[in-house]
Design a protein around this motif. Structure first.
Motif, PDB file in Angstrom:
ATOM      1  N   ALA A 259       0.838  -1.210   0.000  1.00 44.29           N
ATOM      2  CA  ALA A 259       0.000   0.000   0.000  1.00 44.29           C
ATOM      3  C   ALA A 259       0.870   1.256   0.000  1.00 44.29           C
ATOM      4  CB  ALA A 259      -0.925  -0.009   1.213  1.00 44.29           C
ATOM      5  N   GLY A 260       1.937   1.228   0.814  1.00 45.52           N
ATOM      6  CA  GLY A 260       2.850   2.372   0.850  1.00 45.52           C
ATOM      7  C   GLY A 260       3.564   2.562  -0.479  1.00 45.52           C
ATOM      8  N   GLU A 261       3.944   1.456  -1.123  1.00 45.83           N
ATOM      9  CA  GLU A 261       4.610   1.555  -2.421  1.00 45.83           C
ATOM     10  C   GLU A 261       3.655   2.103  -3.480  1.00 45.83           C
ATOM     11  OE1 GLU A 261       7.804   1.131  -3.203  1.00 45.83           O
ATOM     12  OE2 GLU A 261       8.142   0.843  -1.059  1.00 45.83           O
ATOM     13  N   LEU A 262       2.390   1.714  -3.405  1.00 45.93           N
ATOM     14  CA  LEU A 262       1.399   2.245  -4.350  1.00 45.93           C
ATOM     15  C   LEU A 262       1.245   3.762  -4.184  1.00 45.93           C
ATOM     16  CD1 LEU A 262      -1.449  -0.435  -4.322  1.00 45.93           C
ATOM     17  CD2 LEU A 262      -0.165   0.335  -6.332  1.00 45.93           C
ATOM     18  N   GLU A 263       1.121   4.192  -2.954  1.00 46.79           N
ATOM     19  CA  GLU A 263       0.976   5.631  -2.685  1.00 46.79           C
ATOM     20  C   GLU A 263       2.220   6.393  -3.119  1.00 46.79           C
ATOM     21  OE1 GLU A 263      -0.969   9.040  -1.558  1.00 46.79           O
ATOM     22  OE2 GLU A 263      -1.758   6.984  -1.710  1.00 46.79           O
ATOM     23  N   ASN A 264       3.391   5.805  -2.852  1.00 48.24           N
ATOM     24  CA  ASN A 264       4.643   6.439  -3.232  1.00 48.24           C
ATOM     25  C   ASN A 264       4.764   6.544  -4.748  1.00 48.24           C
ATOM     26  OD1 ASN A 264       7.429   7.397  -2.629  1.00 48.24           O
ATOM     27  ND2 ASN A 264       7.999   5.505  -3.684  1.00 48.24           N
ATOM     28  N   ALA A 265       4.413   5.456  -5.455  1.00 47.89           N
ATOM     29  CA  ALA A 265       4.481   5.484  -6.913  1.00 47.89           C
ATOM     30  C   ALA A 265       3.516   6.519  -7.489  1.00 47.89           C
ATOM     31  CB  ALA A 265       4.168   4.085  -7.460  1.00 47.89           C
ATOM     32  N   LYS A 266       2.289   6.573  -6.932  1.00 42.01           N
ATOM     33  CA  LYS A 266       1.285   7.540  -7.403  1.00 42.01           C
ATOM     34  C   LYS A 266       1.793   8.977  -7.244  1.00 42.01           C
ATOM     35  CE  LYS A 266      -3.556   8.809  -6.591  1.00 42.01           C
ATOM     36  NZ  LYS A 266      -3.317  10.208  -6.165  1.00 42.01           N
ATOM     37  N   ARG A 275      -0.063  10.801 -15.565  1.00 43.68           N
ATOM     38  CA  ARG A 275      -1.360  10.397 -15.043  1.00 43.68           C
ATOM     39  C   ARG A 275      -1.281   8.942 -14.572  1.00 43.68           C
ATOM     40  NH1 ARG A 275      -2.351  12.674 -19.816  1.00 43.68           N
ATOM     41  NH2 ARG A 275      -2.963  10.678 -20.769  1.00 43.68           N
ATOM     42  N   VAL A 276      -1.970   8.655 -13.460  1.00 43.11           N
ATOM     43  CA  VAL A 276      -1.905   7.318 -12.868  1.00 43.11           C
ATOM     44  C   VAL A 276      -3.315   6.786 -12.679  1.00 43.11           C
ATOM     45  CG1 VAL A 276      -1.017   5.915 -10.961  1.00 43.11           C
ATOM     46  CG2 VAL A 276       0.167   8.010 -11.620  1.00 43.11           C
ATOM     47  N   ARG A 277      -3.489   5.510 -13.034  1.00 42.76           N
ATOM     48  CA  ARG A 277      -4.747   4.824 -12.775  1.00 42.76           C
ATOM     49  C   ARG A 277      -4.422   3.515 -12.061  1.00 42.76           C
ATOM     50  NH1 ARG A 277      -8.903   2.162 -17.167  1.00 42.76           N
ATOM     51  NH2 ARG A 277     -10.526   1.538 -15.660  1.00 42.76           N
ATOM     52  N   THR A 300       8.638   1.514 -11.171  1.00 40.79           N
ATOM     53  CA  THR A 300       8.456   2.963 -11.029  1.00 40.79           C
ATOM     54  C   THR A 300       9.748   3.698 -11.334  1.00 40.79           C
ATOM     55  OG1 THR A 300       6.740   2.645  -9.352  1.00 40.79           O
ATOM     56  CG2 THR A 300       7.819   4.797  -9.424  1.00 40.79           C
ATOM     57  N   THR A 301      10.844   3.225 -10.783  1.00 37.03           N
ATOM     58  CA  THR A 301      12.150   3.844 -11.039  1.00 37.03           C
ATOM     59  C   THR A 301      12.491   3.779 -12.520  1.00 37.03           C
ATOM     60  OG1 THR A 301      12.907   3.203  -8.823  1.00 37.03           O
ATOM     61  CG2 THR A 301      14.598   3.781 -10.422  1.00 37.03           C
ATOM     62  N   ASN A 302      12.246   2.633 -13.163  1.00 39.34           N
ATOM     63  CA  ASN A 302      12.556   2.486 -14.586  1.00 39.34           C
ATOM     64  C   ASN A 302      11.728   3.440 -15.441  1.00 39.34           C
ATOM     65  OD1 ASN A 302      14.452   0.477 -14.129  1.00 39.34           O
ATOM     66  ND2 ASN A 302      12.982  -1.194 -14.384  1.00 39.34           N
ATOM     67  N   GLY A 320      -0.870 -11.101  -8.342  1.00 37.77           N
ATOM     68  CA  GLY A 320      -0.087 -10.515  -9.410  1.00 37.77           C
ATOM     69  C   GLY A 320      -0.243  -9.017  -9.524  1.00 37.77           C
ATOM     70  N   ILE A 321       0.632  -8.427 -10.323  1.00 34.91           N
ATOM     71  CA  ILE A 321       0.578  -6.997 -10.603  1.00 34.91           C
ATOM     72  C   ILE A 321       0.955  -6.785 -12.056  1.00 34.91           C
ATOM     73  CG2 ILE A 321       3.000  -6.614  -9.903  1.00 34.91           C
ATOM     74  CD1 ILE A 321       2.106  -3.865  -8.847  1.00 34.91           C
ATOM     75  N   THR A 322       0.274  -5.845 -12.706  1.00 35.69           N
ATOM     76  CA  THR A 322       0.579  -5.471 -14.080  1.00 35.69           C
ATOM     77  C   THR A 322       0.722  -3.961 -14.143  1.00 35.69           C
ATOM     78  OG1 THR A 322      -0.710  -7.338 -14.939  1.00 35.69           O
ATOM     79  CG2 THR A 322      -0.191  -5.571 -16.476  1.00 35.69           C
ATOM     80  N   ILE A 323       1.827  -3.504 -14.718  1.00 31.31           N
ATOM     81  CA  ILE A 323       2.106  -2.073 -14.814  1.00 31.31           C
ATOM     82  C   ILE A 323       2.355  -1.751 -16.275  1.00 31.31           C
ATOM     83  CG2 ILE A 323       3.579  -0.201 -13.997  1.00 31.31           C
ATOM     84  CD1 ILE A 323       4.427  -2.321 -11.759  1.00 31.31           C
ATOM     85  N   VAL A 324       1.536  -0.877 -16.828  1.00 31.25           N
ATOM     86  CA  VAL A 324       1.624  -0.517 -18.240  1.00 31.25           C
ATOM     87  C   VAL A 324       1.874   0.978 -18.346  1.00 31.25           C
ATOM     88  CG1 VAL A 324       0.472  -0.544 -20.492  1.00 31.25           C
ATOM     89  CG2 VAL A 324      -0.007  -2.352 -18.813  1.00 31.25           C
ATOM     90  N   ASN A 325       2.887   1.366 -19.123  1.00 27.27           N
ATOM     91  CA  ASN A 325       3.113   2.789 -19.387  1.00 27.27           C
ATOM     92  C   ASN A 325       3.185   3.011 -20.896  1.00 27.27           C
ATOM     93  OD1 ASN A 325       6.107   3.536 -20.326  1.00 27.27           O
ATOM     94  ND2 ASN A 325       6.246   1.758 -18.957  1.00 27.27           N
TER      95      ASN A 325
END
Length: 374
Positions: A259-266, A275-277, A300-302, A320-325
C-alpha cells in the motif's frame, strides 16, 4: 544468512570420531589378541613375538583413527609380516596371522592408488606364508593347509572387504560434508547478491527521486518559494526514510508495504506530470505484497528514468501486478538489469515476471504462486 560451520567445530567432530574409532576397535582387538597370545604360546619367546604382533595391531588402530597410518605403513607391515612368517616357519603358531589381518586392511584401503593390486598382494602373501608351513610341518597336510592357509586367507579377505566398505562409507560422508560446505558458501553468495540487489533498490530509487525533486525545487525556488520549501522537506524526509530502510536491511528487518509503495508510486508519477490509474481486483497477502512491492518500486524507477510516459496503469490482483506505461520507444524492450534480478528472485519463489513492449506501451507483469499469497 547461512554461514559455514567454523573449522573448530569440524575439528571437534573429527576428534570425537577418532576417539570413537579407537575405543570401538581396541575394545575388540585387545581382548581377542590377548586371548590368542595366552592360548597359542608354548614358550616365553613365542609369547613375546605374538605380543609384538598385538602391540603392532594396537598402534596401527590408533594411527589409523588419527588418519596418520600411511606415514608408518612400512614398519607396521614389516613387523606384522615378520610375526606371521615367524609363526608359520618357526613356532607353528596358528594365530600369528592376527597382526597382519589387522594392519593390512587398515593400510591398503587408504592407499591413493593401486589399492586393488595391493589388496591382492597382501592376500597372496598371507596364503604363501601360511603355505610355507607345509615345507617344515610333520603333521597332516590337510590340517596344516586348513589352519595356516585357508583360515588366515579367509580372515584377510573378509577383513579387507569390511575395511574397503568402511573406507567407502567415510568417503561418502566426506563428500556429503564437502557438499554441505559448498551449499553453505552458495547460500552466502546468494544472500550477498540479494543484499546488494535490495540495497540497489533502496538507494537507486531514492537517489533518482531526490534528483527529480531537487530539479523541481530549483525551478520553483523563485516562482513559488512555499512549494519549493515543501519539496525540500519531502527530500529531507525521503533521505531519512532511506537511512532507516538501509538500517533495517542491514539487520534483516526490512519489509516492503505494498500500500505504501502504491501511494509512493502515485505521488512520484503525479509529481513528474504522469497520469496514474490504479485498479485493485482483490486484496494481496503480506508475503505476496512484499514481492509485488519490489516489482512496483523497480518498475516505477525504470519509468521515471527511461520512459517518456504520459500515463501509467497499475492493476493489482491477489497474486499478481501489471504495470503498463505508454512511454515506450523503439521496437524492442530495453534490457533492464533491475528487472532481470527481480525475475530471478520471483523464480526462486515459483513466480514469474515478464516485460513486453508493443504499440508504444511497455508492460511489466509479475505473478506469484498461490501458496505465497496465503
Amino acid at each position: 544468512m547461512i554461514t559455514p560451520v567454523p573449522p573448530s567445530y569440524a575439528d571437534s567432530a573429527r576428534g570425537r570420531m577418532s576417539r570413537l574409532n579407537i575405543t570401538t576397535q581396541l575394545a575388540v582387538i585387545i581382548p581377542v589378541g590377548t586371548l590368542l597370545v595366552v592360548l597359542d604360546s608354548q614358550v616365553w619367546w613365542e609369547a613375546l613375538v605374538l605380543t609384538l604382533g598385538l602391540l603392532t595391531s594396537i598402534l596401527a588402530v590408533v594411527l589409523w583413527a588419527r588418519d596418520d597410518i600411511q606415514r608408518f605403513a612400512l614398519p607396521l607391515l614389516g613387523t606384522s609380516t615378520a610375526v606371521w612368517t615367524f609363526g608359520a616357519l618357526v613356532s607353528g603358531s596358528t594365530t600369528a596371522f592376527y597382526s597382519i589381518t589387522v594392519v593390512g586392511p587398515l593400510i591398503v584401503p587408504q592407499l591413493r592408488r593401486h589399492r586393488i593390486p595391493a589388496a591382492v598382494g597382501v592376500v597372496l602373501f598371507v596364503a604363501a606364508a601360511g603355505a610355507s608351513r607345509l615345507l617344515v610341518s610333520q603333521g597332516s597336510a590337510t590340517s596344516t593347509a586348513f589352519h595356516f592357509v585357508l583360515v588366515p586367507t579367509a580372515v584377510m579377505v573378509v577383513t579387507l572387504g569390511f575395511m574397503f566398505a568402511n573406507d567407502a562409507f567415510y568417503r561418502v560422508l566426506e563428500e556429503l560434508d564437502e557438499a554441505r560446505e559448498h551449499e553453505a558458501e552458495l547460500a552466502v553468495a546468494r544472500e550477498r547478491i540479494r543484499f546488494a540487489s535490495e540495497l540497489h533498490d533502496i538507494q537507486g530509487h531514492t537517489l533518482h527521486v531526490v534528483k527529480l525533486k531537487t530539479a523541481l525545487a530549483e525551478k520553483l525556488v523563485r516562482r513559488d518559494a512555499g512549494r519549493a520549501e515543501e519539496e525540500l522537506r519531502e527530500i529531507h524526509a525521503l533521505v531519512g526514510d532511506t537511512i532507516r530502510q538501509t538500517k533495517e536491511l542491514a539487520y534483516a528487518q526490512r519489509r516492503l508495504n505494498l500500500a505504501g509503495e502504491l501511494e509512493n508510486a502515485k505521488n512520484l508519477f503525479e509529481a513528474a506530470g504522469i497520469r496514474v490509474r490504479i485498479v485493485r481486483t482483490a486484496p494481496t497477502g503480506e508475503r505476496a505484497g512484499e514481492l509485488l512491492g519490489q516489482v512496483l518500486r523497480e518498475t516505477t524507477t525504470n519509468i521515471l528514468r527511461h520512459a517518456q510516459a504520459g500515463q501509467v496503469r497499475i492493476t493489482l490482483s491477489e497474486s499478481g501486478i501489471t504495470i503498463v506505461n505508454d512511454g515506450a520507444s523503439g521496437d524492442d524492450p530495453p534490457e533492464l538489469r533491475g528487472l532481470s534480478t527481480l525475475r530471478d528472485r520471483l523464480a526462486g519463489f515459483g513466480g514469474e515476471l515478464t516485460a513486453t513492449q508493443a504499440d508504444g506501451e511497455f508492460t511489466t507483469a509479475a505473478v506469484v504462486p498461490s501458496e505465497v499469497t496465503r
